[in-house]
Motif scaffolding. Structure first.
Motif, mmCIF file in Angstrom:
data_model
loop_
_atom_site.group_PDB
_atom_site.id
_atom_site.type_symbol
_atom_site.label_atom_id
_atom_site.label_comp_id
_atom_site.label_asym_id
_atom_site.label_seq_id
_atom_site.Cartn_x
_atom_site.Cartn_y
_atom_site.Cartn_z
ATOM 1 N N ARG A 68 0.005 -5.423 3.076
ATOM 2 C CA ARG A 68 0.919 -4.351 2.674
ATOM 3 C C ARG A 68 2.144 -4.991 2.063
ATOM 4 O O ARG A 68 2.653 -5.974 2.619
ATOM 5 C CB ARG A 68 1.364 -3.567 3.905
ATOM 6 N N THR A 69 2.615 -4.435 0.976
ATOM 7 C CA THR A 69 3.797 -5.038 0.339
ATOM 8 C C THR A 69 5.036 -4.799 1.200
ATOM 9 O O THR A 69 5.046 -3.937 2.093
ATOM 10 C CB THR A 69 4.056 -4.426 -1.055
ATOM 11 N N ILE A 70 6.067 -5.542 0.877
ATOM 12 C CA ILE A 70 7.352 -5.378 1.573
ATOM 13 C C ILE A 70 7.817 -3.927 1.401
ATOM 14 O O ILE A 70 8.258 -3.288 2.355
ATOM 15 C CB ILE A 70 8.385 -6.353 0.949
ATOM 16 N N GLY A 71 7.668 -3.419 0.182
ATOM 17 C CA GLY A 71 8.079 -2.044 -0.099
ATOM 18 C C GLY A 71 7.333 -1.045 0.765
ATOM 19 O O GLY A 71 7.926 -0.108 1.307
ATOM 20 N N GLN A 72 6.025 -1.260 0.899
ATOM 21 C CA GLN A 72 5.245 -0.325 1.734
ATOM 22 C C GLN A 72 5.729 -0.369 3.184
ATOM 23 O O GLN A 72 5.831 0.663 3.842
ATOM 24 C CB GLN A 72 3.756 -0.686 1.671
ATOM 25 N N HIS A 73 6.050 -1.572 3.671
ATOM 26 C CA HIS A 73 6.554 -1.669 5.047
ATOM 27 C C HIS A 73 7.850 -0.857 5.205
ATOM 28 O O HIS A 73 7.993 -0.087 6.153
ATOM 29 C CB HIS A 73 6.850 -3.126 5.411
ATOM 30 N N LEU A 74 8.764 -1.052 4.274
ATOM 31 C CA LEU A 74 10.061 -0.364 4.387
ATOM 32 C C LEU A 74 9.891 1.145 4.236
ATOM 33 O O LEU A 74 10.554 1.934 4.913
ATOM 34 C CB LEU A 74 11.035 -0.902 3.335
ATOM 35 N N ASP A 75 8.958 1.519 3.363
ATOM 36 C CA ASP A 75 8.721 2.933 3.104
ATOM 37 C C ASP A 75 8.112 3.638 4.325
ATOM 38 O O ASP A 75 8.583 4.687 4.755
ATOM 39 C CB ASP A 75 7.786 3.049 1.892
ATOM 40 N N GLU A 76 7.086 3.002 4.874
ATOM 41 C CA GLU A 76 6.405 3.589 6.053
ATOM 42 C C GLU A 76 7.377 3.751 7.220
ATOM 43 O O GLU A 76 7.335 4.736 7.957
ATOM 44 C CB GLU A 76 5.281 2.654 6.523
ATOM 45 N N ASP B 265 11.840 12.395 1.691
ATOM 46 C CA ASP B 265 12.043 12.290 0.250
ATOM 47 C C ASP B 265 11.743 10.867 -0.239
ATOM 48 O O ASP B 265 12.394 9.899 0.162
ATOM 49 C CB ASP B 265 13.502 12.677 -0.056
ATOM 50 N N LYS B 266 10.747 10.773 -1.136
ATOM 51 C CA LYS B 266 10.275 9.463 -1.587
ATOM 52 C C LYS B 266 11.368 8.677 -2.321
ATOM 53 O O LYS B 266 11.535 7.475 -2.134
ATOM 54 C CB LYS B 266 9.068 9.687 -2.521
ATOM 55 N N LYS B 267 12.106 9.407 -3.146
ATOM 56 C CA LYS B 267 13.168 8.773 -3.928
ATOM 57 C C LYS B 267 14.257 8.205 -3.011
ATOM 58 O O LYS B 267 14.761 7.109 -3.209
ATOM 59 C CB LYS B 267 13.784 9.832 -4.849
ATOM 60 N N GLU B 268 14.572 9.016 -2.009
ATOM 61 C CA GLU B 268 15.601 8.587 -1.053
ATOM 62 C C GLU B 268 15.147 7.328 -0.314
ATOM 63 O O GLU B 268 15.913 6.396 -0.118
ATOM 64 C CB GLU B 268 15.857 9.729 -0.051
ATOM 65 N N ARG B 269 13.856 7.321 0.054
ATOM 66 C CA ARG B 269 13.333 6.140 0.771
ATOM 67 C C ARG B 269 13.412 4.899 -0.109
ATOM 68 O O ARG B 269 13.801 3.831 0.347
ATOM 69 C CB ARG B 269 11.878 6.381 1.214
ATOM 70 N N ILE C 122 15.372 -7.919 9.072
ATOM 71 C CA ILE C 122 16.726 -7.419 9.347
ATOM 72 C C ILE C 122 17.006 -6.182 8.482
ATOM 73 O O ILE C 122 17.543 -5.189 8.971
ATOM 74 C CB ILE C 122 17.771 -8.519 9.096
ATOM 75 N N ALA C 123 16.583 -6.255 7.221
ATOM 76 C CA ALA C 123 16.782 -5.097 6.332
ATOM 77 C C ALA C 123 16.145 -3.863 6.947
ATOM 78 O O ALA C 123 16.737 -2.779 6.959
ATOM 79 C CB ALA C 123 16.181 -5.377 4.958
ATOM 80 N N SER C 124 14.939 -4.016 7.505
ATOM 81 C CA SER C 124 14.296 -2.814 8.042
ATOM 82 C C SER C 124 14.967 -2.377 9.342
ATOM 83 O O SER C 124 15.113 -1.189 9.596
ATOM 84 C CB SER C 124 12.778 -2.984 8.159
ATOM 85 N N ALA C 125 15.431 -3.339 10.149
ATOM 86 C CA ALA C 125 16.140 -2.948 11.375
ATOM 87 C C ALA C 125 17.428 -2.186 11.049
ATOM 88 O O ALA C 125 17.846 -1.312 11.808
ATOM 89 C CB ALA C 125 16.461 -4.173 12.221
ATOM 90 N N LEU C 126 18.032 -2.517 9.905
ATOM 91 C CA LEU C 126 19.306 -1.878 9.571
ATOM 92 C C LEU C 126 19.144 -0.586 8.781
ATOM 93 O O LEU C 126 20.097 0.183 8.624
ATOM 94 C CB LEU C 126 20.170 -2.843 8.747
ATOM 95 N N LEU C 127 17.922 -0.337 8.325
ATOM 96 C CA LEU C 127 17.666 0.785 7.415
ATOM 97 C C LEU C 127 18.229 2.114 7.905
ATOM 98 O O LEU C 127 18.751 2.890 7.129
ATOM 99 C CB LEU C 127 16.158 0.953 7.239
#
Ligand SMILES: Nc1ncnc2c1ncn2[C@@H]1O[C@H](COP(=O)(O)OP(=O)(O)OP(=O)(O)O)[C@@H](O)[C@H]1O
Ligand SMILES: [Mg+2]
Length: 266
Positions: A100-108, A117-121, A156-161
């Motif tokens: 899974r790409t980094i983007g998919q991880h952050l999106d999920e 909202d997909k755009k917001e994500r 860290i980026a995902s923990a802070l999201l």
């Protein structure tokens, strides 16, 4: 107090791994938990978000914003984790699925927490990647196409999201070289400055305690042997074990590497 542990006890069958620990963490502080390997630091931190292994029994109280998390269902905890309490682990690689790409991880991650909202994500993800100093291009890459330091930044980026109120960081610099480790902690510190979040920071590195912590607790064999303000403990440790730990720590006296002097918080 954002978090108060009261008589927290974690047992595996008959063995007490964490033994009647009481601890309070103030809103907005950087609280360090220090102690030898196997003393129960990770177990204690896992119990807060109820991510302990099923063979362990957790008793006592875990008051988060005044409510006892031990009375919460798993469903309720899923809402709290990520949104209010986020973890960053030492073993960050295991939180990524290889294909899974980094983007998919952050999106999920955001989808799971109700951002529909997909755009917001997408905006949030890119903003978060930028915050940790990564380029947009990484969004479409796979985890194995990133270096260890970059992956740790993504975690860290995902923990802070979702701008959590409490971030639990368990030895997050151990696998990194000292410069990358330093950058990662500076990121956390700047997030804390921006949002006023609270940080529970588990470490073996006294240089990081000295630079970042407001208060700390020392764990040994499942017990807290000493807790208090950083200055009190570093300058006047009272427990024999703390004295030993501090005297064995390199760089605590003079000659700190540059960049690791104490930060100015207030
Ligand atoms: N799921 C488990 N079942 C039984 N015992 C466990 C489990 N997880 C950890 N332990 C034991 O509990 C004790 C505390 O472990 P913990 O991982 O909290 O240590 P730690 O202080 O985080 O150490 P380190 O600094 O090495 O990460 C250890 O003796 C460990 O072997
Ligand atoms: Mg640990």
């Amino acid at each position: 107090m954002i978090l108060s542990l009261e008589q927290l006890t974690i047992t595996n069958k008959e063995t007490r791994l964490v033994d009647h620990v009481s601890l309070s963490i103030k809103d907005g502080e950087w609280f360090a938990l220090v102690g030898q390997s196997g003393s129960g630091k990770s177990l204690l931190s896992h119990s807060i978000g109820q991510i302990s292994s099923p063979n362990l029994k957790v008793n006592g109280k875990i008051l988060f914003k005044g409510k006892d998390l031990l009375t919460f269902t798993q469903k309720e905890m899923r809402r709290i984790r990520g949104k209010e309490i986020a973890y960053i682990f030492q073993d960050y690689q295991s939180s990524f699925t290889p294909f899974r790409t980094i983007g998919q991880h952050l999106d999920e991650y955001q989808k799971a927490h109700g951002i529909l909202d997909k755009k917001e994500r997408l905006q949030n993800s890119i903003h978060s990647l930028h915050f940790v100093g990564l380029e947009d291009a990484l969004y479409n890459r796979y985890p194995f196409q990133l270096s260890g330091g970059q992956l740790q930044r993504v975690s860290i980026a995902s923990a802070l999201l979702l701008s959590p109120d409490l971030i639990i960081a368990d030895e997050i610099t151990t696998a990194l070289d000292s410069v990358s480790g330093h950058h990662v902690l500076e990121l956390l510190a700047s997030k804390q400055k921006e949002t006023g979040c609270t940080i529970l920071f588990i470490t073996h590195d006294w240089r990081h305690v000295r630079r970042y912590a407001d208060r700390l607790a020392i764990m040994k064999d499942g017990n807290i042997v000493e807790k208090g303000s950083k200055h009190r403990i570093l300058d006047h440790p009272s427990h024999q074990y703390t004295k030993e730990l501090i005297s064995a720590a390199p760089f605590l006296g003079k000659g700190l590497p540059s960049g690791l002097e104490e930060r100015q918080t207030k």
